[in-house]
Design a protein around this motif. Structure first.
Motif, PDB file in Angstrom:
ATOM      1  N   ARG A  12       0.861  -1.193   0.000  1.00 35.34           N
ATOM      2  CA  ARG A  12       0.000   0.000   0.000  1.00 35.34           C
ATOM      3  C   ARG A  12       0.891   1.234   0.000  1.00 35.34           C
ATOM      4  O   ARG A  12       1.436   1.635   1.021  1.00 35.34           O
ATOM      5  N   THR A  13       1.055   1.832  -1.164  1.00 37.25           N
ATOM      6  CA  THR A  13       1.860   3.039  -1.338  1.00 37.25           C
ATOM      7  C   THR A  13       0.953   4.130  -1.869  1.00 37.25           C
ATOM      8  O   THR A  13       0.261   3.935  -2.884  1.00 37.25           O
ATOM      9  N   GLU A  18      -4.163   7.869  -4.850  1.00 35.71           N
ATOM     10  CA  GLU A  18      -4.542   6.465  -4.964  1.00 35.71           C
ATOM     11  C   GLU A  18      -3.507   5.562  -4.317  1.00 35.71           C
ATOM     12  O   GLU A  18      -2.319   5.906  -4.229  1.00 35.71           O
ATOM     13  N   TRP A  19      -3.982   4.388  -3.868  1.00 33.69           N
ATOM     14  CA  TRP A  19      -3.091   3.381  -3.295  1.00 33.69           C
ATOM     15  C   TRP A  19      -2.600   2.439  -4.389  1.00 33.69           C
ATOM     16  O   TRP A  19      -3.371   1.994  -5.231  1.00 33.69           O
ATOM     17  N   HIS A  20      -1.288   2.170  -4.348  1.00 37.98           N
ATOM     18  CA  HIS A  20      -0.688   1.249  -5.313  1.00 37.98           C
ATOM     19  C   HIS A  20       0.282   0.332  -4.587  1.00 37.98           C
ATOM     20  O   HIS A  20       0.835   0.690  -3.546  1.00 37.98           O
ATOM     21  N   SER A  21       0.508  -0.846  -5.156  1.00 37.35           N
ATOM     22  CA  SER A  21       1.602  -1.709  -4.747  1.00 37.35           C
ATOM     23  C   SER A  21       2.842  -1.246  -5.505  1.00 37.35           C
ATOM     24  O   SER A  21       2.837  -1.192  -6.734  1.00 37.35           O
ATOM     25  N   ALA A  22       3.922  -0.882  -4.777  1.00 29.64           N
ATOM     26  CA  ALA A  22       5.029  -0.218  -5.465  1.00 29.64           C
ATOM     27  C   ALA A  22       6.354  -0.441  -4.754  1.00 29.64           C
ATOM     28  O   ALA A  22       6.415  -0.820  -3.578  1.00 29.64           O
ATOM     29  N   PRO A  57       4.033   9.713   1.318  1.00 32.34           N
ATOM     30  CA  PRO A  57       4.959  10.831   1.115  1.00 32.34           C
ATOM     31  C   PRO A  57       5.251  11.525   2.437  1.00 32.34           C
ATOM     32  O   PRO A  57       4.476  11.441   3.397  1.00 32.34           O
ATOM     33  N   GLY A  58       6.372  12.226   2.519  1.00 31.87           N
ATOM     34  CA  GLY A  58       6.689  12.985   3.716  1.00 31.87           C
ATOM     35  C   GLY A  58       5.648  14.067   3.969  1.00 31.87           C
ATOM     36  O   GLY A  58       5.126  14.687   3.044  1.00 31.87           O
ATOM     37  N   VAL A  59       5.341  14.293   5.231  1.00 32.80           N
ATOM     38  CA  VAL A  59       4.359  15.300   5.622  1.00 32.80           C
ATOM     39  C   VAL A  59       5.002  16.688   5.564  1.00 32.80           C
ATOM     40  O   VAL A  59       6.160  16.876   5.954  1.00 32.80           O
ATOM     41  N   VAL A  60       4.237  17.658   5.072  1.00 29.63           N
ATOM     42  CA  VAL A  60       4.635  19.066   5.117  1.00 29.63           C
ATOM     43  C   VAL A  60       3.776  19.739   6.185  1.00 29.63           C
ATOM     44  O   VAL A  60       2.555  19.794   6.061  1.00 29.63           O
ATOM     45  N   ASP A  61       4.397  20.214   7.258  1.00 29.85           N
ATOM     46  CA  ASP A  61       3.679  20.874   8.350  1.00 29.85           C
ATOM     47  C   ASP A  61       3.953  22.372   8.247  1.00 29.85           C
ATOM     48  O   ASP A  61       5.066  22.831   8.490  1.00 29.85           O
ATOM     49  N   THR A  62       2.925  23.111   7.883  1.00 25.39           N
ATOM     50  CA  THR A  62       3.086  24.543   7.611  1.00 25.39           C
ATOM     51  C   THR A  62       2.902  25.422   8.833  1.00 25.39           C
ATOM     52  O   THR A  62       2.953  26.648   8.710  1.00 25.39           O
ATOM     53  N   HIS A  63       2.701  24.831  10.015  1.00 23.89           N
ATOM     54  CA  HIS A  63       2.418  25.642  11.205  1.00 23.89           C
ATOM     55  C   HIS A  63       3.168  25.062  12.394  1.00 23.89           C
ATOM     56  O   HIS A  63       2.652  24.250  13.159  1.00 23.89           O
ATOM     57  N   GLY A  87       8.654  11.364  13.028  1.00 29.50           N
ATOM     58  CA  GLY A  87       7.228  11.203  12.801  1.00 29.50           C
ATOM     59  C   GLY A  87       6.815  11.241  11.345  1.00 29.50           C
ATOM     60  O   GLY A  87       5.617  11.250  11.048  1.00 29.50           O
ATOM     61  N   GLY A  88       7.770  11.286  10.415  1.00 24.81           N
ATOM     62  CA  GLY A  88       7.440  11.265   8.995  1.00 24.81           C
ATOM     63  C   GLY A  88       7.191  12.627   8.397  1.00 24.81           C
ATOM     64  O   GLY A  88       6.711  12.727   7.262  1.00 24.81           O
ATOM     65  N   THR A  89       7.534  13.696   9.115  1.00 24.17           N
ATOM     66  CA  THR A  89       7.396  15.050   8.583  1.00 24.17           C
ATOM     67  C   THR A  89       8.729  15.462   7.989  1.00 24.17           C
ATOM     68  O   THR A  89       9.743  15.486   8.686  1.00 24.17           O
TER      69      THR A  89
END
Length: 343
Positions: A12-13, A18-22, A57-63, A87-89
């Motif tokens: 699950r990527t 959408e989710w894909h096998s990758a 994908p990496g999280v973008v935290d704008t605040h 935490g993946g950000t």
């Protein structure tokens, strides 16, 4: 010798929406290809995630409030960016307060960059500040590389970052529109805030910061954008009562975006025990029906994004006065009995 450093395989990527096998291949810290799950890729490390794990994908935290320089004991760039990475950000955009000096001048921006550069573990960007003394000089900060300009419409809780009056809001919007910048707003109307005499009852605190404080301030921001053409963004929306005005403004073509935060999407006022200071934030967590309306607005696109408003602090107040402060969800600080001190 292989050119690929790492391959991560997941059933699950998330790719686009959408989710894909990758299988995702990485070289020198950058994704260089996305292939099928069983693709033959020669890499130094080949990792396969478990069936119950997902690759995002990496999280973008704008605040995010990193607080360095000046209040590094609250948290600095080393701690903030290591925690983000864990935490993946992968990107954080730092707010112009609580650092000292705040990021309201080019000189202050250079100081903050100098503090951050040797420490960061993820990508970092910076917001500038629109305060009364910086009006008329915002283009300089824009040209120096800030992503936009934060302002408060009610007291911020720190003396070095005063709020804008309604006329100053329009002045800032006109100036920022002249170079197509972005104005981001803590939208609470000080005229609609009510006295809070203290006590341990969470409902009393919520009543002191009614929906009307947000709706009135957001209406002013919408009007300022409509009058000037400025791009505007509402920070940490907590009140669903503002959603009709937001929807109408977007339909009318106002250049408006909106965020909310995880605490507004998770908690509700009725579930918050009395005296639980960790839940006290500005604007406040409201009732369950309000929470569900925020979820609906997020799903239908009225709310554009979720950001953390991360901003930890020590338990002691600045100045060493010996009175304890409690960090809370949304990381706004308060002294028991006082109104919420927005950090």
């Amino acid at each position: 010798m292989t050119e690929i450093d790492l391959v991560v395989r997941a059933q699950r990527t998330l790719i686009g929406d959408e989710w894909h096998s990758a299988a995702v291949a990485v070289r020198a810290g950058l994704i260089v290809s996305v292939a099928g799950f069983d693709a033959e890729i020669d890499a130094r490390d080949d990792v396969t995630l478990a069936d119950d794990e997902v690759l995002l994908p990496g999280v973008v935290d704008t605040h995010v409030h990193v607080n360095e320089p000046g209040r590094t004991e609250w948290e600095g760039f080393t701690s903030a960016t290591l925690a983000a990475a864990a935490g993946g950000t992968t990107t954080v955009i730092d707010m112009p307060l609580n650092s000292i000096p705040p990021t309201t001048t080019v000189e202050a921006l250079l100081l903050k960059r100098a503090a951050a550069t040797p420490q960061v573990s993820v990508d970092v960007g910076f917001w500038g500040g629109a305060i009364p003394s910086s009006l008329g000089h915002l283009r300089e900060l824009h040209d120096a590389g800030v992503f936009g300009f934060k302002c408060f419409l009610s007291p911020s809780g720190v003396d070095e970052f005063p709020h804008l009056t309604r006329p100053q809001l329009f002045e800032a919007a006109r100036e920022i529109a002249s170079f197509d910048g972005l104005l981001i707003v803590h939208a609470e109307d000080p005229g609609a805030l009510l006295p809070h005499g203290g006590g341990t009852h969470y409902d009393d605190f919520v009543a002191s910061r009614p929906d009307a404080a947000e709706t009135s301030a957001i209406d002013s921001v919408i009007e300022a954008s409509r009058a000037t053409g400025c791009r505007v963004h509402i920070l940490h929306l907590s009140s669903a009562a503002a959603l009709p005005s937001i929807r109408a403004a977007k339909r009318a073509g106002v250049r408006l975006t909106v965020e909310t935060c995880p605490h507004y999407l998770t908690f509700d006022a009725a579930s918050i025990p009395d005296g639980a200071t960790q839940y006290k934030c500005c604007p406040p967590v409201r009732d369950a029906a309000n929470r569900e309306a925020l979820w609906e607005a997020l799903v239908d696109g009225t709310i554009d994004l979720v950001a953390s408003d991360h901003s930890p602090a020590t338990v002691e107040p600045e100045g060493g006065r010996g009175r304890r402060l409690g960090a809370c969800v949304g990381r706004h600080l308060w002294r028991p009995g006082d109104a919420c001190r927005r950090r």
